[in-house]
Design a protein around this motif. Structure first.
Motif, short mmCIF file in Angstrom:
data_model
loop_
_atom_site.label_atom_id
_atom_site.label_comp_id
_atom_site.label_asym_id
_atom_site.label_seq_id
_atom_site.Cartn_x
_atom_site.Cartn_y
_atom_site.Cartn_z
N ASP A 91 0.82 -1.21 0.00
CA ASP A 91 0.00 0.00 0.00
C ASP A 91 0.85 1.26 0.00
O ASP A 91 0.92 1.98 1.00
N PRO A 92 1.50 1.56 -1.14
CA PRO A 92 2.39 2.72 -1.20
C PRO A 92 1.69 4.05 -0.99
O PRO A 92 2.31 5.02 -0.59
N GLY A 93 0.38 4.11 -1.20
CA GLY A 93 -0.36 5.34 -0.97
C GLY A 93 -0.32 5.76 0.49
O GLY A 93 -0.34 6.94 0.81
N ARG A 94 -0.27 4.77 1.37
CA ARG A 94 -0.23 5.06 2.80
C ARG A 94 1.18 5.02 3.35
O ARG A 94 1.57 5.86 4.15
N PRO A 97 3.74 7.98 0.96
CA PRO A 97 2.91 9.05 0.36
C PRO A 97 3.71 10.02 -0.51
O PRO A 97 3.19 10.51 -1.52
N VAL A 98 4.96 10.30 -0.16
CA VAL A 98 5.75 11.23 -0.97
C VAL A 98 6.04 10.60 -2.34
O VAL A 98 5.86 11.25 -3.37
N LEU A 99 6.47 9.34 -2.35
CA LEU A 99 6.72 8.65 -3.61
C LEU A 99 5.44 8.59 -4.45
O LEU A 99 5.47 8.80 -5.66
N HIS A 100 4.35 8.31 -3.78
CA HIS A 100 3.05 8.23 -4.44
C HIS A 100 2.74 9.54 -5.16
O HIS A 100 2.36 9.55 -6.34
#
Length: 182
Positions: A91-94, A97-100
């Protein structure tokens, strides 16, 4: 240049002359006009005669093909890889978040980032879903993101009695992480 299937008995499709041929002629005329414009850009603005426009046109064509090839290799080798899908399961969104947000910025918006996040949904239902970035452009990225997450949560493939693949296990883990994050 792919025209519709032939009609019954091997006859010409009824839409061939009335729909497909005019569309293809218009499309090819548009593409020809774009290349003519590129040819002209390689002449007068650069102080060259009209007969030397081919230099600029071939340069543009060469680098356009390299760019398209690089993008295609990136998409096919990156979005279809198991490590990428395992990363998405975290879950990269959580968690990132910066990379997302940086990836969304680099790709031109969160609607394009959806294409990378849910590329597997696009492959599961290519005709029903189409490109997620195009849907996101017209309906907003969240209206595409949330249903794609729901589709992923429900599962992309019907169980057929075979053992779950590594990709199916990863997608299940990913969808559970996304559901918990909401």
């Amino acid at each position: 240049m792919h025209f519709p299937d032939e009609g019954a008995g091997g006859k010409c499709n009824k839409d061939f002359w009335g729909k497909w041929v005019p569309r293809r002629v218009c499309h090819n005329a548009f593409v020809l006009s774009l290349w003519a414009f590129v040819w002209l850009l390689g002449t007068y603005p650069l102080g060259r005669p009209l007969s030397e426009g081919w230099r600029f046109m071939f340069t543009v064509s060469f680098f356009a093909r390299i760019g398209f090839s690089a993008a295609w290799m990136f998409i096919t080798n990156f979005t279809h890889s198991l490590p990428w899908n395992e990363f998405l399961a975290q879950d990269p969104g959580r968690t990132w978040p910066v990379l997302h947000n940086v990836m969304a910025l680099v790709l031109g918006g969160k609607h394009h980032w959806n294409e990378m996040l849910f590329h597997d949904v696009h492959h599961a239902f290519p005709n029903a879903v189409g490109t997620l970035s195009q849907r996101g452009r017209f309906h907003g990225w969240e209206k595409v993101h949330d249903p794609a997450a729901e589709v992923l949560h429900r599962g992309l493939w019907k169980p057929n009695g075979d053992e779950e693949t590594q990709m199916q296990k990863t997608q299940k883990k990913r969808s559970l992480m996304m559901k918990q994050g909401k």
